[in-house]
Design an enzyme around this catalytic site. Structure first.
Site, PDB file in Angstrom:
ATOM      1  N   GLY A 157       0.844  -1.187   0.000  1.00 24.10           N
ATOM      2  CA  GLY A 157       0.000   0.000   0.000  1.00 24.10           C
ATOM      3  C   GLY A 157       0.876   1.231   0.000  1.00 24.10           C
TER       4      GLY A 157
ATOM      5  N   GLY B 181     -30.096  10.193  15.338  1.00 27.27           N
ATOM      6  CA  GLY B 181     -30.649   9.075  16.097  1.00 27.27           C
ATOM      7  C   GLY B 181     -30.873   7.857  15.208  1.00 27.27           C
TER       8      GLY B 181
ATOM      9  CD  GLU C   8      -4.335  10.504  -3.327  1.00 27.01           C
ATOM     10  OE1 GLU C   8      -3.399   9.715  -3.425  1.00 27.01           O
ATOM     11  OE2 GLU C   8      -4.946  10.952  -4.303  1.00 27.01           O
TER      12      GLU C   8
END
Length: 401
Positions: free
Chosen positions: A135, A355, A379
């Site tokens: 990554g 809620g 990024e």
């Protein structure tokens, strides 16, 4: 006009552009975004509208048919578009990173060939660094280019390619050991190739396959894909800048622009979440009064608004720093880190204000709740941003002697 996230010192032209984009977002994006997102449908009509507005050429110099605007103008437009639907901002982000890299690092022939058509949106850009086994560790890239006469042969698999199907030009970062002896630092033996292809999925040119879209939790509509190169032949004149070994630096320059973009997206999503929260709080009644009159909700709104304002200020600062020609990796890292984290928090607070209804797909906040997490990793993760920030701070504050 909303009170939050205003930007001082804009020119009349910048204000006119932003007003036009804001009007387009309110009329053409917000009313249809949730329906298209739930269907994971590419927003072709919206994209066509952006082309008509000239936004695909926003930062491309006027000599190539663009508007020649600054990174600040672009970031503020992205903020507005992300406020409507974050996926649409992703469609133009990768396009602009490739256009920016061409403008900054391309040969004159490459600029003349690509930029005028990119300004019109006829050529749509995407860029690719990540791979299935990595990554943020870009130095571990295994995809490779080997010289063969006047061409290079590319092999490997890339991952997380935004606009992988709809783009027609992909800037791909691969290893290229030619001219770089064994033992050369990995980042000095990488090259960016400009790969032209047909839009769509499957084999989009000989040796290049774009599988179908990756099914994601959020960030739908925009196509995210893999990219598989198997004997892909690219002419030598499609090496970005004409010289191998410079790809890492070219990509990192582009990613700095991308990080300002992600910060702008975080600002836009957070603004929309605040708008939804403050509106719902005035409509929903409990114990005989609107929940906005309860101190606990007012405290939450105060925190949300302060985060929106702070993130916007840091994003603007990072964009202006880049526009000045100065190094902005510190400011871009800070802006991306803060804006993405605050976006997540503001969206969650708006979700809580809604809620039980926040859990319903009938309410827009449900979509934002699934979109915000992408900004935490896009990024570069928060941890990567903190590494960049920490190292730069030590450079700036290094002890002498």
């Amino acid at each position: 006009m909303a009170r939050l996230a205003q930007t001082a010192g804009l020119t009349d032209v910048q204000q006119e552009i932003l007003s036009t984009v804001r009007d387009f977002v309110d009329k053409e994006i917000i009313p249809v975004a949730t329906e298209l997102e739930h269907r994971d449908e590419y927003p072709q009509q919206i994209v066509d509208g952006l082309k008509e507005l000239g936004l695909f050429g926003l930062m491309i110099p006027e000599e190539y048919g663009g508007l020649g605007e600054s990174l600040l103008t672009y970031a503020l437009c992205v903020e507005e578009i992300a406020r409507g639907w974050m996926s649409v901002s992703g469609i133009i982000n990768t396009h602009f990173i490739v256009a920016y890299m061409l403008k900054q690092h391309g040969t004159q022939e490459q600029k003349d060939y690509f930029l005028p058509r990119m300004a019109l949106g006829e050529v749509r850009g995407a860029f690719s660094m990540s791979e299935p086994g990595l990554g943020s560790d870009v130095s571990a890239i295994t995809s490779k280019a080997v010289k063969d006469g006047d061409e290079y042969v590319l092999n490997g698999q890339k991952m997380w390619l935004t606009n992988g199907g709809t783009s027609t030009l992909v800037a791909v970062l691969v290893r290229s050991d030619e001219g770089h002896p064994e033992g050369t630092a990995p980042h000095k033996s990488m090259t960016t190739f400009l790969v032209e292809k047909e839009p769509g999925f499957g084999e989009v040119r000989p040796g290049l396959t774009i599988p179908g879209k990756i099914d994601k939790m959020g960030y739908k509509g925009v196509d995210t894909t893999e990219l598989i190169m198997d004997g892909l032949r690219i002419p030598a004149n499609r090496v970005l800048g004409g010289t191998t070994g410079r790809g890492f630096y070219q990509m990192m320059d582009g990613v700095e622009v991308g990080r300002v973009n992600v910060a702008a997206r975080g600002c836009g999503v957070a603004q929309r979440a605040f708008e939804l929260g403050v509106s719902y709080a005035q409509q929903r009644h409990t114990f005989g009064k609107a929940i906005a009159q309860h101190q606990a909700i007012q405290f939450k709104l105060a925190e949300m608004a302060t985060k929106v304002e702070a993130a916007h200020a840091m994003m603007v600062n990072a964009a202006r720093k880049k526009d000045s020609g100065e190094r902005n990796d510190l400011e871009a890292g800070m802006a991306k880190y803060l804006a993405s984290e605050y976006c997540k928090e503001v969206v969650e607070d708006a979700f809580r204000i809604h809620g039980g209804y926040g859990f319903s797909k009938e309410y827009e906040i449900e979509r934002l709740y699934r979109e915000a997490p992408m900004l935490l990793i896009g990024e570069g993760t928060a941890e990567i941003q903190k590494m960049i920030i920490g190292r730069r701070l030590l450079e700036e504050y290094r002890l002498q002697g």
